[in-house]
Structure formats: C-alpha cells, structure tokens
Design a protein around this motif. Sequence first.
Motif, PDB file in Angstrom:
ATOM      1  N   GLY A 118     -69.269  29.249 -23.142  1.00  0.00           N
ATOM      2  CA  GLY A 118     -69.482  28.159 -24.083  1.00  0.00           C
ATOM      3  C   GLY A 118     -68.412  28.013 -25.134  1.00  0.00           C
ATOM      4  N   ASP A 119     -67.227  28.615 -24.896  1.00  0.00           N
ATOM      5  CA  ASP A 119     -66.159  28.482 -25.887  1.00  0.00           C
ATOM      6  C   ASP A 119     -65.283  27.253 -25.642  1.00  0.00           C
ATOM      7  OD1 ASP A 119     -64.610  29.199 -23.703  1.00  0.00           O
ATOM      8  OD2 ASP A 119     -63.911  31.104 -24.555  1.00  0.00           O
ATOM      9  N   GLY A 120     -65.513  26.532 -24.535  1.00  0.00           N
ATOM     10  CA  GLY A 120     -64.778  25.296 -24.260  1.00  0.00           C
ATOM     11  C   GLY A 120     -63.395  25.483 -23.694  1.00  0.00           C
ATOM     12  N   SER A 121     -63.027  26.702 -23.336  1.00  0.00           N
ATOM     13  CA  SER A 121     -61.664  26.975 -22.877  1.00  0.00           C
ATOM     14  C   SER A 121     -61.410  26.545 -21.431  1.00  0.00           C
ATOM     15  CB  SER A 121     -61.350  28.459 -23.042  1.00  0.00           C
ATOM     16  OG  SER A 121     -62.249  29.244 -22.269  1.00  0.00           O
ATOM     17  N   SER A 122     -62.469  26.283 -20.664  1.00  0.00           N
ATOM     18  CA  SER A 122     -62.341  25.875 -19.263  1.00  0.00           C
ATOM     19  C   SER A 122     -63.630  25.173 -18.862  1.00  0.00           C
ATOM     20  CB  SER A 122     -62.103  27.092 -18.370  1.00  0.00           C
ATOM     21  OG  SER A 122     -63.263  27.915 -18.343  1.00  0.00           O
ATOM     22  N   TRP A 123     -63.633  24.587 -17.667  1.00  0.00           N
ATOM     23  CA  TRP A 123     -64.871  23.980 -17.185  1.00  0.00           C
ATOM     24  C   TRP A 123     -65.957  25.049 -16.980  1.00  0.00           C
ATOM     25  CZ3 TRP A 123     -65.757  19.205 -18.014  1.00  0.00           C
ATOM     26  CH2 TRP A 123     -64.765  18.233 -17.877  1.00  0.00           C
ATOM     27  N   ASN A 124     -65.583  26.214 -16.522  1.00  0.00           N
ATOM     28  CA  ASN A 124     -66.563  27.286 -16.319  1.00  0.00           C
ATOM     29  C   ASN A 124     -67.204  27.742 -17.629  1.00  0.00           C
ATOM     30  OD1 ASN A 124     -66.245  27.387 -13.534  1.00  0.00           O
ATOM     31  ND2 ASN A 124     -64.586  28.898 -13.646  1.00  0.00           N
ATOM     32  N   ASP A 125     -66.419  27.650 -18.710  1.00  0.00           N
ATOM     33  CA  ASP A 125     -66.907  28.086 -20.019  1.00  0.00           C
ATOM     34  C   ASP A 125     -67.062  26.908 -20.975  1.00  0.00           C
ATOM     35  OD1 ASP A 125     -66.932  30.887 -19.400  1.00  0.00           O
ATOM     36  OD2 ASP A 125     -64.746  30.865 -19.528  1.00  0.00           O
TER      37      ASP A 125
ATOM     38  N   MET B 165     -68.317  23.866 -23.385  1.00  0.00           N
ATOM     39  CA  MET B 165     -69.290  23.740 -24.453  1.00  0.00           C
ATOM     40  C   MET B 165     -70.305  22.680 -24.048  1.00  0.00           C
ATOM     41  SD  MET B 165     -66.642  23.804 -27.716  1.00  0.00           S
ATOM     42  CE  MET B 165     -67.931  24.046 -28.941  1.00  0.00           C
ATOM     43  N   SER B 166     -71.471  22.700 -24.638  1.00  0.00           N
ATOM     44  CA  SER B 166     -72.481  21.679 -24.370  1.00  0.00           C
ATOM     45  C   SER B 166     -72.689  20.740 -25.551  1.00  0.00           C
ATOM     46  CB  SER B 166     -73.815  22.331 -23.995  1.00  0.00           C
ATOM     47  OG  SER B 166     -74.259  23.188 -25.040  1.00  0.00           O
ATOM     48  N   ASN B 167     -72.214  21.124 -26.726  1.00  0.00           N
ATOM     49  CA  ASN B 167     -72.342  20.306 -27.927  1.00  0.00           C
ATOM     50  C   ASN B 167     -71.050  19.522 -28.134  1.00  0.00           C
ATOM     51  OD1 ASN B 167     -72.161  19.549 -30.824  1.00  0.00           O
ATOM     52  ND2 ASN B 167     -74.122  20.617 -30.959  1.00  0.00           N
ATOM     53  N   LEU B 168     -71.113  18.209 -27.927  1.00  0.00           N
ATOM     54  CA  LEU B 168     -69.903  17.387 -27.984  1.00  0.00           C
ATOM     55  C   LEU B 168     -69.276  17.397 -29.369  1.00  0.00           C
ATOM     56  CD1 LEU B 168     -67.872  15.386 -26.878  1.00  0.00           C
ATOM     57  CD2 LEU B 168     -69.565  13.566 -27.220  1.00  0.00           C
ATOM     58  N   GLN B 169     -70.066  17.251 -30.422  1.00  0.00           N
ATOM     59  CA  GLN B 169     -69.480  17.199 -31.758  1.00  0.00           C
ATOM     60  C   GLN B 169     -68.792  18.511 -32.115  1.00  0.00           C
ATOM     61  OE1 GLN B 169     -69.361  14.318 -33.779  1.00  0.00           O
ATOM     62  NE2 GLN B 169     -67.788  15.620 -34.675  1.00  0.00           N
ATOM     63  N   GLU B 170     -69.371  19.619 -31.738  1.00  0.00           N
ATOM     64  CA  GLU B 170     -68.716  20.903 -31.998  1.00  0.00           C
ATOM     65  C   GLU B 170     -67.401  21.007 -31.228  1.00  0.00           C
ATOM     66  OE1 GLU B 170     -71.410  24.076 -31.187  1.00  0.00           O
ATOM     67  OE2 GLU B 170     -72.779  23.556 -32.841  1.00  0.00           O
ATOM     68  N   ALA B 171     -67.351  20.438 -30.023  1.00  0.00           N
ATOM     69  CA  ALA B 171     -66.106  20.456 -29.245  1.00  0.00           C
ATOM     70  C   ALA B 171     -65.032  19.627 -29.926  1.00  0.00           C
ATOM     71  CB  ALA B 171     -66.374  19.926 -27.833  1.00  0.00           C
ATOM     72  N   ILE B 172     -65.407  18.469 -30.468  1.00  0.00           N
ATOM     73  CA  ILE B 172     -64.449  17.612 -31.167  1.00  0.00           C
ATOM     74  C   ILE B 172     -63.864  18.342 -32.376  1.00  0.00           C
ATOM     75  CG2 ILE B 172     -64.226  15.476 -32.508  1.00  0.00           C
ATOM     76  CD1 ILE B 172     -66.431  14.302 -30.676  1.00  0.00           C
ATOM     77  N   GLN B 173     -64.658  19.156 -33.029  1.00  0.00           N
ATOM     78  CA  GLN B 173     -64.233  19.826 -34.258  1.00  0.00           C
ATOM     79  C   GLN B 173     -63.468  21.124 -34.015  1.00  0.00           C
ATOM     80  OE1 GLN B 173     -65.266  16.781 -36.134  1.00  0.00           O
ATOM     81  NE2 GLN B 173     -64.609  18.504 -37.401  1.00  0.00           N
ATOM     82  N   VAL B 174     -63.296  21.542 -32.748  1.00  0.00           N
ATOM     83  CA  VAL B 174     -62.582  22.791 -32.476  1.00  0.00           C
ATOM     84  C   VAL B 174     -61.174  22.731 -33.070  1.00  0.00           C
ATOM     85  CG1 VAL B 174     -61.523  24.173 -30.641  1.00  0.00           C
ATOM     86  CG2 VAL B 174     -63.890  23.418 -30.428  1.00  0.00           C
TER      87      VAL B 174
END
Length: 379
Positions: free
Chosen positions: A156-163, A165-174
């Motif tokens: 869930g760290d967003g570094s790849s499709w396998n990992d 994230m599920s929260n879109l807003q948190e992904a935008i703020q990375v």
Amino acid sequence: MDADIVVTSIGGSFDVTEGPQNILDGQQDTKYYNVAGVGSSLHFTAGLNLIPQRIAFSYAHEEAHATRNPGKIHLEAFDTANAEFTTLLRAPLPLNSEENVSHILEFPNTKVFKEFRVTFEASHGDPGIQLAELQLYASTPESKIVYVKQNSAGSGDGSSWNDAMSNLQEAIQVEKATEVWVAAGTYQPDFEGSFHMKEGVKIYGGFPDAPNPTMAERDWKINKTILKGNENSVIANNFTEENPLSAASRLDGFSIVEGYSENGAAIVNYYSDAQFANLSIQNNITYGFISGVIHNSASYARFTNILVAGNVSVLGTIYNEASSIEFTNMTVSSNKAAFFGGIVSIYSRLDIRNSIVYGNTLEGVVDMSESEILIQNSL
C-alpha cells in the motif's frame, strides 16, 4: 556570442528554430534576436528535458517606435504529452513603451519541457523590438509515479501496481509525486469531502485492473475509473492568487458522478490553470444560484474531450467568472438548469472549438456581462 538573426517579414509571422542548445542544470542559454512583424515568434530547443525555473530577458525599441504602445509578449513551452504549446504565464505580459526593458519571471519547479517559444503580439504592424539576453535557468527533472487500485493486496505504499494505494487523495499528496496512475474502479472522498488536485501532479485514470498495466494499455472509456461524490463537490481546486494551480497539473481519464454541492458539484476551480481531459461528467447536482456543475473563477483552465450530460444546476451547467477558459471537443448536452442550461460567461474569455452545446434547457452559450466568446467549428 551567437550571430544575430534578423527577421524582416513585416506584418507576417515566422518561426525560427535554434538548437539543440547546451542548457544544463543550473546554467543558462543566451541568444540575441531582432524581431519584427505582427505575431513574430522565436522558437528554441533544449538538448534535454528540463524544468524551467526562471527566464530573464530584455528588449529595446528602435528609436522610431519607442513611443508606441507596442503590445504583449507570450511565453510558451511545448507540452509533449498533449502535442501542443502551453503558456508559462497566467496572462500575456504587456510590453513596455520605454526604450530598454528587463524582466525576470519565475515558474513553478514542476513541469518538464524541451521546446520553448516567445511570441510578440504587436499593437502595430512593426513592433520595432530587439530581444536580447534571453536566459533560461532550468533543472533536470525527477519523476515519481504513484499507483492506485481500489482493492490492493500489497504494502500500500504506491510504489508499484502490486503495492498500490487504495486512497486516491493520499496518493495525490505523496511527496515528490509527479503522476498518479489509477486503475478501473470507484473512488470516493470522505463524507462531505472532495478530491483536491496538487500542483505539478498529473492524475491518469483508465488503467485496467490487471497485474501490471502500462500507459499504452490505458483506455478510459473501457476501464471505467469513477470519481463519485460524497455530499460535496467531487473535485475542489480552491487555490489563491499567490499560490495558483498551474497548467502543470492535469486530470485525465475519469467519470465524475454524483457530486452534490452548492457550488460546482463536479469541478470547482479557483485560481486554477489546470488541464482536464477525457472526462465524463454526469448526474451531478449543484443547488446554489451563482454556480454551475463546473465552476471556474479567476482561472485559466483547459477542458479537452469531455462529455457533460444529465446534470442539474441553477445558473448554467458550466459557469465561468473572471476567467479565460478553453473548451475543445466538448459535448454539453441534456443538462437542466433553472436559468441558462449550457455555458455561462461573466467577465471572461471563452474559446470554444469543435464542440457541441445542444439539447440543454434554455440557451446554449450565454454572455451575461462583458465577456469575449470565440466559437469555432461548434454547434
């Protein structure tokens, strides 16, 4: 010093390409030009992708033209992803009638470009301008893609499709994210919340919910990526004059549905120059009087290849105030409003191209107060 390039196409236009130039991190490129003619432009190319930080330039008038109102200058860069030039300024910079003028302009340190263009919009046939000391300061880019899936089984760290994230807003703020890739699914903000775009971040939907899809496999019409409202605007870009959202930010490949708000149920833009493309905007309800389902205020946004249908509002489906907005390949149809069902403009400039505004309640495109509306190849 490079030899001067003298252009004599009075009243015409020209496009001179110089390069590749040696523009490197922390360095500068200097060229000397004489410019003449309405719409005169110079076009130069860097030898690598760069993020412009600031540009410094000076110009002088020929003695015979020094007292004229010379016009405006446009600074643009070529956006490779969209195959078009995009402005680096919120508005054209007025040319000064003084004999010698210098400017230094700062840019957000996010957008990557390789080609740049300076264009003169002259008030008279010959601006009589000599442009000198054009210095571009830039840095090499860092890119970071964050991946989002509705149901992710990895870290869930967003570094790849396998990992992902599920929260879109948190992904935008990375931190340092430059792009967010979103797989097919339905995404919703918190109750009474909205999704917020971020400076310099491009958000792409339409990826298949597969193990490792690439950009080439993205298809927003087939792989429905839905942004669903939750008792508020779906997208809320509430920025300020001091900190606007620039054209380096993009929302591309989504269905925006079921927003419910007093102001801009689907998209709200305040001081937003963001780009919007490949969107379906349907079944949103705006109940406030001075607003549409899309609300643009003090913004210079671009909308391309967008369907706006089946929405409900009070004053126009798309409401524009004190803004300069481009609409290309838009379909605005079957929307309901108490007053003016299509596009409303107040103190704004609208450029509507290859678009259909049809079948809405009441009028299609309405200028309520002192607007400039350009309509080309549209119904």
